[in-house]
Design a protein around this motif. Structure first.
Motif, PDB file in Angstrom:
ATOM      1  N   ARG A   1       0.833  -1.212   0.000  1.00  0.00           N
ATOM      2  CA  ARG A   1       0.000   0.000   0.000  1.00  0.00           C
ATOM      3  C   ARG A   1       0.867   1.260   0.000  1.00  0.00           C
ATOM      4  O   ARG A   1       1.931   1.272   0.608  1.00  0.00           O
ATOM      5  CB  ARG A   1      -0.909   0.022   1.247  1.00  0.00           C
ATOM      6  CG  ARG A   1      -1.754  -1.241   1.403  1.00  0.00           C
ATOM      7  CD  ARG A   1      -2.650  -1.158   2.639  1.00  0.00           C
ATOM      8  NE  ARG A   1      -3.590  -0.061   2.543  1.00  0.00           N
ATOM      9  CZ  ARG A   1      -3.856   0.784   3.537  1.00  0.00           C
ATOM     10  NH1 ARG A   1      -3.265   0.663   4.700  1.00  0.00           N
ATOM     11  NH2 ARG A   1      -4.722   1.758   3.361  1.00  0.00           N
TER      12      ARG A   1
ATOM     13  N   VAL B   1       1.066   4.113   1.674  1.00  0.00           N
ATOM     14  CA  VAL B   1       0.654   4.868   2.862  1.00  0.00           C
ATOM     15  C   VAL B   1       1.864   5.129   3.755  1.00  0.00           C
ATOM     16  O   VAL B   1       2.862   4.410   3.707  1.00  0.00           O
ATOM     17  CB  VAL B   1      -0.421   4.112   3.682  1.00  0.00           C
ATOM     18  CG1 VAL B   1      -1.696   3.956   2.888  1.00  0.00           C
ATOM     19  CG2 VAL B   1       0.088   2.744   4.121  1.00  0.00           C
TER      20      VAL B   1
ATOM     21  N   CYS C   1      -0.169   5.197   8.390  1.00  0.00           N
ATOM     22  CA  CYS C   1      -1.603   4.951   8.187  1.00  0.00           C
ATOM     23  C   CYS C   1      -2.225   4.476   9.485  1.00  0.00           C
ATOM     24  O   CYS C   1      -1.725   3.577  10.146  1.00  0.00           O
ATOM     25  CB  CYS C   1      -1.783   3.903   7.099  1.00  0.00           C
ATOM     26  SG  CYS C   1      -3.410   3.167   7.035  1.00  0.00           S
ATOM     27  N   ALA C   2      -3.351   5.100   9.837  1.00  0.00           N
ATOM     28  CA  ALA C   2      -4.039   4.747  11.075  1.00  0.00           C
ATOM     29  C   ALA C   2      -5.032   3.605  10.876  1.00  0.00           C
ATOM     30  O   ALA C   2      -5.716   3.219  11.823  1.00  0.00           O
ATOM     31  CB  ALA C   2      -4.759   5.977  11.619  1.00  0.00           C
ATOM     32  N   GLY C   3      -5.136   3.120   9.650  1.00  0.00           N
ATOM     33  CA  GLY C   3      -6.039   2.008   9.388  1.00  0.00           C
ATOM     34  C   GLY C   3      -7.502   2.365   9.572  1.00  0.00           C
ATOM     35  O   GLY C   3      -8.309   1.526   9.949  1.00  0.00           O
ATOM     36  N   HIS C   4      -7.863   3.603   9.277  1.00  0.00           N
ATOM     37  CA  HIS C   4      -9.259   4.003   9.431  1.00  0.00           C
ATOM     38  C   HIS C   4     -10.175   3.265   8.471  1.00  0.00           C
ATOM     39  O   HIS C   4     -11.318   2.961   8.794  1.00  0.00           O
ATOM     40  CB  HIS C   4      -9.428   5.501   9.152  1.00  0.00           C
ATOM     41  CG  HIS C   4      -8.841   6.370  10.211  1.00  0.00           C
ATOM     42  ND1 HIS C   4      -7.897   7.321   9.935  1.00  0.00           N
ATOM     43  CD2 HIS C   4      -9.079   6.422  11.529  1.00  0.00           C
ATOM     44  CE1 HIS C   4      -7.574   7.927  11.073  1.00  0.00           C
ATOM     45  NE2 HIS C   4      -8.263   7.403  12.044  1.00  0.00           N
ATOM     46  N   GLY C   5      -9.659   3.071   7.268  1.00  0.00           N
ATOM     47  CA  GLY C   5     -10.479   2.407   6.260  1.00  0.00           C
ATOM     48  C   GLY C   5     -11.376   3.351   5.483  1.00  0.00           C
ATOM     49  O   GLY C   5     -12.327   2.920   4.858  1.00  0.00           O
ATOM     50  N   PHE C   6     -11.075   4.631   5.510  1.00  0.00           N
ATOM     51  CA  PHE C   6     -11.898   5.598   4.784  1.00  0.00           C
ATOM     52  C   PHE C   6     -11.212   6.109   3.517  1.00  0.00           C
ATOM     53  O   PHE C   6     -11.522   7.195   3.027  1.00  0.00           O
ATOM     54  CB  PHE C   6     -12.290   6.766   5.704  1.00  0.00           C
ATOM     55  CG  PHE C   6     -13.437   6.402   6.595  1.00  0.00           C
ATOM     56  CD1 PHE C   6     -13.299   5.397   7.553  1.00  0.00           C
ATOM     57  CD2 PHE C   6     -14.665   7.003   6.456  1.00  0.00           C
ATOM     58  CE1 PHE C   6     -14.361   5.023   8.360  1.00  0.00           C
ATOM     59  CE2 PHE C   6     -15.737   6.641   7.256  1.00  0.00           C
ATOM     60  CZ  PHE C   6     -15.589   5.650   8.209  1.00  0.00           C
ATOM     61  N   CYS C   7     -10.269   5.313   3.006  1.00  0.00           N
ATOM     62  CA  CYS C   7      -9.483   5.735   1.844  1.00  0.00           C
ATOM     63  C   CYS C   7     -10.373   6.227   0.698  1.00  0.00           C
ATOM     64  O   CYS C   7     -10.011   7.143  -0.022  1.00  0.00           O
ATOM     65  CB  CYS C   7      -8.621   4.591   1.322  1.00  0.00           C
ATOM     66  SG  CYS C   7      -7.673   3.735   2.575  1.00  0.00           S
TER      67      CYS C   7
ATOM     68  N   CYS D   1      -8.380  10.419   2.461  1.00  0.00           N
ATOM     69  CA  CYS D   1      -7.747  10.073   3.737  1.00  0.00           C
ATOM     70  C   CYS D   1      -7.768  11.276   4.675  1.00  0.00           C
ATOM     71  O   CYS D   1      -7.209  12.322   4.371  1.00  0.00           O
ATOM     72  CB  CYS D   1      -6.308   9.616   3.503  1.00  0.00           C
ATOM     73  SG  CYS D   1      -5.448   9.263   5.042  1.00  0.00           S
TER      74      CYS D   1
ATOM     75  N   VAL E   1      -6.321  11.924   7.435  1.00  0.00           N
ATOM     76  CA  VAL E   1      -5.114  12.307   8.164  1.00  0.00           C
ATOM     77  C   VAL E   1      -3.915  12.470   7.232  1.00  0.00           C
ATOM     78  O   VAL E   1      -2.789  12.662   7.697  1.00  0.00           O
ATOM     79  CB  VAL E   1      -4.795  11.286   9.285  1.00  0.00           C
ATOM     80  CG1 VAL E   1      -5.874  11.327  10.355  1.00  0.00           C
ATOM     81  CG2 VAL E   1      -4.668   9.866   8.737  1.00  0.00           C
TER      82      VAL E   1
ATOM     83  N   LYS F   1      -2.437   8.576   3.380  1.00  0.00           N
ATOM     84  CA  LYS F   1      -2.360   8.024   2.028  1.00  0.00           C
ATOM     85  C   LYS F   1      -1.441   8.893   1.181  1.00  0.00           C
ATOM     86  O   LYS F   1      -1.577  10.108   1.159  1.00  0.00           O
ATOM     87  CB  LYS F   1      -3.753   7.943   1.404  1.00  0.00           C
ATOM     88  CG  LYS F   1      -3.680   7.453  -0.032  1.00  0.00           C
ATOM     89  CD  LYS F   1      -4.993   6.934  -0.569  1.00  0.00           C
ATOM     90  CE  LYS F   1      -6.102   7.928  -0.552  1.00  0.00           C
ATOM     91  NZ  LYS F   1      -7.302   7.413  -1.231  1.00  0.00           N
TER      92      LYS F   1
ATOM     93  N   ALA G   1      -7.564  -1.182   6.913  1.00  0.00           N
ATOM     94  CA  ALA G   1      -7.139  -1.004   5.522  1.00  0.00           C
ATOM     95  C   ALA G   1      -8.095  -1.775   4.619  1.00  0.00           C
ATOM     96  O   ALA G   1      -8.299  -2.975   4.824  1.00  0.00           O
ATOM     97  CB  ALA G   1      -5.718  -1.518   5.340  1.00  0.00           C
TER      98      ALA G   1
HETATM   99  S1  SF4 Z   1      -8.003   6.580   5.103  1.00  0.00           S
HETATM  100 FE1  SF4 Z   1      -6.826   4.858   4.320  1.00  0.00          FE
HETATM  101  S2  SF4 Z   1      -4.730   5.612   4.188  1.00  0.00           S
HETATM  102 FE2  SF4 Z   1      -5.846   7.076   5.472  1.00  0.00          FE
HETATM  103  S3  SF4 Z   1      -5.418   6.409   7.554  1.00  0.00           S
HETATM  104 FE3  SF4 Z   1      -7.339   5.448   6.915  1.00  0.00          FE
HETATM  105  S4  SF4 Z   1      -6.765   3.439   6.045  1.00  0.00           S
HETATM  106 FE4  SF4 Z   1      -4.912   4.691   6.210  1.00  0.00          FE
END
Ligand code: SF4
Ligand SMILES: Cc1cc2nc3c(=O)[nH]c(=O)nc-3n(C[C@H](O)[C@H](O)[C@H](O)COP(=O)(O)OP(=O)(O)OC[C@H]3O[C@@H](n4cnc5c(N)ncnc54)[C@H](O)[C@@H]3O)c2cc1C
Lengths: 527, 174
Positions: free
Chosen positions: A170, A172, A175-181, A185, A187, A190, A302
């Protein structure tokens, strides 16, 4: 950082004329990497982008307003007959701002096929290796090991069935692993183009114009003399009447598949062999929904970190439609939209969303005589529309991938599987699913089909009779015009395409910088 | 932000609209969702969503209101040719011949019995006529958009929401 020079087209009070060394249309994967390299080489770079420039702290992480603003046509550009939709970003950074960060090098079978069938030299896996390495370093592309449940289940299914599978790299950093890519992103982790190559190009003197659509290229015999842009309102929908003109001795078109060929077509760029817009490929995506006994909360983590390529090249490059397989990690609107139930079924389904496991298959196209892809056409108002016929070759890929996905989900422990198809039912076991899917009528739009990977339409190739640009991105007929983006691929890829686009852009932008430098030396010597 | 005569700025429509004083009961101004579109979607949404929509009358109306505002904002960002296509579909579906043919009633969508609407949706979904299958997919998809981005829906789904609380799009994005 020096002050960045950015114009927002929606607030322009008068027409704007800008001059530079290279003018670029589009700030996505292809345009941004090109801009970074050329600006880094000391050239004055001009960039024009239809979308707006958003910052990480702007992203509200709400699905609908984000799909509406960061994507073209709300993330569902209908094909001409409405059989499927294409998903593309429309914002600074292009689709990279909303993509899911899955990074793969171009598979060698595709590169070999290009050499054999499209006359492309200099693009072997070895030739491209240094470019992949450079981009992987630049964008922090590295393996991701913190798989969420959603991805672990794909690994579990693939392992149980003895399939080849692996971890996805990936782009990144922290990466905080939010999963909102897919919603931008929040923060800035990405390493999308809006966070990396674009700011870098601006720091090196590049000029960016946002909310302006490149309407046409002005041509004078075999040269582009300028880009004519129309300023758009705050929504990016209506023209404001203000015009923007970019003038530069070299012009790079990087509007992505569909829009790059459309711009060339609108401009009347010579197309003696009628190749423009042809061979547009989609690696069409179809989906399989399943419920797992445990809650897996696919909203977070992710989105994609495991893949299987068990079926991608299984019948040989030019054989039956192959497909790669990944998971879908998304929030409620996107997930619920794969399923078309109503009333009480809807209630039951929605209340189990935390258990929903979705697989996606991407059916590679363009390698078989029966897979010539779609064609970009212009509406009477000059806007682009993709005509993509779904033929038996693709349907075969749909059916075999429905089967493979269902088998994988049951092997991972699913209680039930439901292909994302209005004509399918919910199946409780693999034997039941196998029999039902084998007999499933396949028709549009009941089979949910879309594509986040449109490619081609300005195909590169060795022969001007069958292609639009050469391997270095230079247009076959117009001497100072290049195309550097996903539209140049002569086939689809069999993997998520972004790293392929970055690497080819890095190569071709570097070649362009060398040529410009060599020309400058020549000119100064002859003086 | 200049030239947004017909459209709100590229910022939160909810914020800009909610901050405007509105006459109670008056229909909110729409940018892209046509009158016909809104009428049809208000009728279709409860049928598709079933008991997911709140039973309480006021909450239900509020959910539908928010849903329509969401759809309007969504469509307002479409290109003009696509906005026009969507409006044409709604205009067609709202026409008397379409109502008689598809719903089997002379009544308007807003007063058609839910059972008729459900029967139409179910037959359109598997119709041999491709264009009806497409209309179904459009209506269904807009219903999903209307509801599942609402906080009230998230509780039903067990979706805790985004990890970071953020305001809607800021007024200026540059
Ligand atoms: S939006 Fe994607 S790249 Fe950004 S912190 Fe979350 S998982 Fe990581
Ligand atoms: C939701 C989503 C998820 C994805 N996930 C992945 C993934 O995980 N891994 C992966 O490898 N790939 C992924 N992709 C695909 C990948 O992001 C794209 O293939 C890649 O960004 C394409 O690069 P491009 O330069 O061709 O075009 P884009 O990145 O799409 O950029 C083109 C830009 O040009 C602008 N433009 C077009 N026409 C004009 C014009 N006339 N005037 C001005 N501007 C114009 C557009 O607005 C756009 O911003 C995803 C795509 C999407 C949409």
């Amino acid at each position: 950082m020096s002050a960045h020079q950015i114009y927002d087209g929606s607030t322009l009070e008068r027409d704007l004329v800008l001059e530079g060394d290279v003018a670029i249309v589009g700030t996505g994967a292809g345009g941004a990497i090109t801009a970074e390299i050329l600006a880094g080489a000391g050239l004055r770079v001009l960039l024009v982008e239809e979308g707006a420039y958003r910052k990480p702290e702007d992203f509200p992480l709400r699905e609908v307003p984000s799909l509406a603003r960061l994507y073209r046509e709300g993330g569902a550009i209908p094909s001409r007959d409405g059989a499927l939709s294409v998903v593309q970003g429309r914002t600074v950074g292009g689709s990279t701002t909303v993509n899911w960060t899955s990074s793969f090098r171009t598979p060698p079978p595709a590169l070999h096929h290009w050499r054999e069938h499209h006359g492309l030299q200099g693009l072997s896996p070895d030739d491209l290796a240094p470019w992949f390495e450079a981009i992987e370093e630049r964008l922090h592309i590295s393996p991701w090991e913190e798989h969420n449940r959603n991805n672990e289940l794909l690994a579990r299914g693939a392992q149980a069935l003895g399939w080849n599978y692996g971890a996805i790299k990936r782009n990144v950093h922290e990466c905080a692993g939010h999963g909102f890519c897919g919603l931008g992103c929040p923060v800035g982790a990405k390493q999308s183009m809006d966070r990396t190559a674009i700011p870098d190009a601006l720091t090196n003197g590049g000029v960016l114009v946002t909310r302006v659509r490149a309407e046409r290229l002005e041509l004078d015999t075999n040269r582009v003399v300028g880009i004519e842009g129309l300023a758009l309102d705050g929504l990016g929908v209506r023209t404001t009447g203000k015009r923007v003109q970019l003038r530069a001795p070299s012009v790079v078109v990087a509007g992505g598949a569909i829009n790059s060929p459309a711009l060339l077509m609108r401009s009347g760029v010579p197309d003696p062999y009628r190749r423009l817009g042809k061979r547009t490929f989609l690696q069409t995506h179809n989906y399989s929904l399943s419920f797992m006994p445990e809650a897996i909360d696919p909203f977070y983590g992710a989105p994609q970190s495991i893949y299987t390529d068990q079926f991608t090249w299984r019948d040989g490059v030019a054989g039956r439609a192959g497909f790669n397989m990944e998971v879908v990690g998304a929030q409620p609107v996107v997930s619920m939209n794969f399923w078309r139930g109503m009333g009480s079924e809807m209630t039951t389904f929605a209340r189990r969303l935390r258990h929903l496991h979705i697989l996606v298959s991407q059916i590679r196209d363009g390698f078989h005589p029966d897979s010539q892809g779609g064609e970009v056409k212009l509406r009477s108002d000059g806007s682009a529309v993709l005509d993509y016929p779904i033929n038996d070759y693709i349907w075969d890929g749909v059916r075999s991938s429905y089967l493979a996905m269902a088998e994988c989900q049951f092997a991972a422990g699913a209680e039930s599987v439901h292909p994302a198809c209005s004509d399918a039912r919910t199946y409780r076991s693999w034997p039941e699913a196998r029999a039902a899917i084998a007999a499933l009528p396949l028709r549009t739009p009941n089979v949910f089909l879309n594509s986040t990977h449109p490619l081609g339409g300005c195909a590169m190739g060795g022969d001007p009779h069958t292609s639009v640009v050469a391997a270095d991105g230079r247009h076959h007929q117009v001497e100072n015009l290049l195309v550097i983006d996903g539209s140049v691929f002569p086939t689809s890829l069999g993997v998520n395409p972004c790293l392929s686009i970055y690497a080819l852009a890095a190569r071709n932008a570097s070649l362009l910088a060398e040529r410009i430098a060599a020309d400058a030396t020549k000119t100064s010597q002859t003086r | 932000m200049s030239d947004v005569t017909a459209a709100p700025p590229a910022s939160s429509p909810s914020r800009s609209r909610h901050s405007q004083p509105q006459t109670p009961g008056a229909a909110p101004a729409r940018v892209a969702l046509s009158r016909h579109g809104e009428e049809i979607l208000r009728a279709v949404t409860p049928v598709v969503l079933g008991s997911l929509l709140p039973a309480d009358r006021a909450a239900r109306v509020a959910a539908l209101d928010e849903g329509m505002t969401t759809i309007d904002d969504y469509l307002a960002n479409f290109s003009l040719p696509l906005q026009k296509q969507v409006q044409l579909v709604f205009g067609l579906l709202a026409s008397l011949p379409a109502r008689v043919l598809l719903l089997g009633t002379w009544k308007r969508w807003r007063s058609a019995e839910p059972a008729r609407i459900e029967a139409f949706l179910r037959s359109a979904q598997v119709s041999r006529i491709a264009v009806l299958r497409r209309f179904f997919a459009l209506l269904h998809s807009l219903t999903i958009i209307a509801w599942f981005d609402q906080r009230a829906a998230w509780d039903q789904l067990g979706y805790p929401g985004p990890p970071i609380e953020r305001p809607p799009w800021p007024e200026a994005s540059l």
